[in-house]
Design a protein around this motif. Structure first.
Motif, short mmCIF file in Angstrom:
data_model
loop_
_atom_site.label_atom_id
_atom_site.label_comp_id
_atom_site.label_asym_id
_atom_site.label_seq_id
_atom_site.Cartn_x
_atom_site.Cartn_y
_atom_site.Cartn_z
N LYS A 1 0.83 -1.20 0.00
CA LYS A 1 0.00 0.00 0.00
C LYS A 1 0.87 1.26 0.00
N GLN A 2 1.96 1.24 0.78
CA GLN A 2 2.86 2.40 0.80
C GLN A 2 3.50 2.64 -0.56
N PHE B 1 2.26 1.87 -3.50
CA PHE B 1 1.27 2.41 -4.43
C PHE B 1 0.95 3.87 -4.11
N GLU B 2 0.86 4.19 -2.82
CA GLU B 2 0.59 5.58 -2.45
C GLU B 2 1.75 6.49 -2.86
N ARG B 3 2.96 5.97 -2.81
CA ARG B 3 4.15 6.75 -3.17
C ARG B 3 4.11 7.15 -4.64
N TYR C 1 1.25 6.87 -6.76
CA TYR C 1 -0.08 7.08 -7.34
C TYR C 1 -0.14 8.39 -8.12
N ASP C 2 0.32 9.48 -7.54
CA ASP C 2 0.23 10.79 -8.20
C ASP C 2 1.02 10.81 -9.51
N GLN D 1 -5.91 2.48 -11.95
CA GLN D 1 -6.20 1.24 -11.24
C GLN D 1 -5.73 0.02 -12.03
#
Length: 206
Positions: free
Chosen positions: A20-21, A23-25, A27-28, A47
């Protein structure tokens, strides 16, 4: 903050929080890659990228190349998106010379605060998408030519030559816009600075 390698190792060992970390890193950055290239559905493509990353993570050669791996998937997803549009009957040319102006003529260009930025955006839309992507990776994502080679899945010398060609095409595209020479010169000289500012603007509008 854990680096990509540590997070990837933990994710592969079953730590979903580490995945999750990761992907969050990114995503933008992946969202920015699609933003402005298609008229709708960019969130779905983001996605799709991360789903493909999960499904194919075992094929990732080294942890150090995680970002390049993600953008390689994004590049393929974008081309698949245009191929799908072609299959449903839209007049979409996805050949090597296809430009964003050809592929998504209805997509509005991001409003630029400065004339130099407007010129850069318009010039980018008028060069083949494959080369536009290379310039965005270099100047928006600050990738090295070695990283770009990983994204394009091509030898490093080929990536270097394609970057040179991309810059030549951008130069010619700027010339064809027919703006005042001084304005064009300013845009060329400040390419990296304008590109980074445009990147930040794309992030701020969502």
């Amino acid at each position: 903050m854990a680096d990509d390698g540590a997070l990837l190792t933990a994710w592969r060992a079953g730590d979903r929080g580490a995945g999750k970390q990761l992907f969050e890193r990114y995503y933008d950055s992946i969202a920015r890659f699609f933003r402005g290239k298609i008229d709708h559905g960019s969130d779905d493509l983001v996605q799709e990228v991360f789903a493909a990353c999960v499904a194919g993570s075992d094929r990732l050669r080294t942890a150090a190349s995680f970002r390049s791996y993600l953008f390689a998937i994004a590049h393929n997803v974008l081309r698949d998106h245009f191929r799908r549009r072609q299959r449903v009957g839209e007049t979409v040319d996805i050949g090597e010379e296809a430009t964003l102006q050809d592929l998504s003529p209805g997509v509005s260009t991001l409003r630029a605060e400065a004339e130099d930025q407007r010129l850069l955006l318009e010039a980018l839309r008028r060069i083949p998408l494959n080369y536009q992507v290379i310039i965005e990776l270099r100047f928006w994502e600050s990738m090295t030519t070695a990283e770009i080679a990983e994204v394009l899945r091509t030898p490093h010398p080929t990536a270097r030559s394609r970057l040179r060609r991309a810059l030549e095409l951008l130069e010619a595209s700027l010339d064809r816009l027919g703006e005042a020479p001084a304005r064009l010169a300013s845009t060329r000289e400040n390419l990296e600075r304008w590109a980074l500012q445009l990147r930040d603007q794309r992030e701020s509008i969502d």
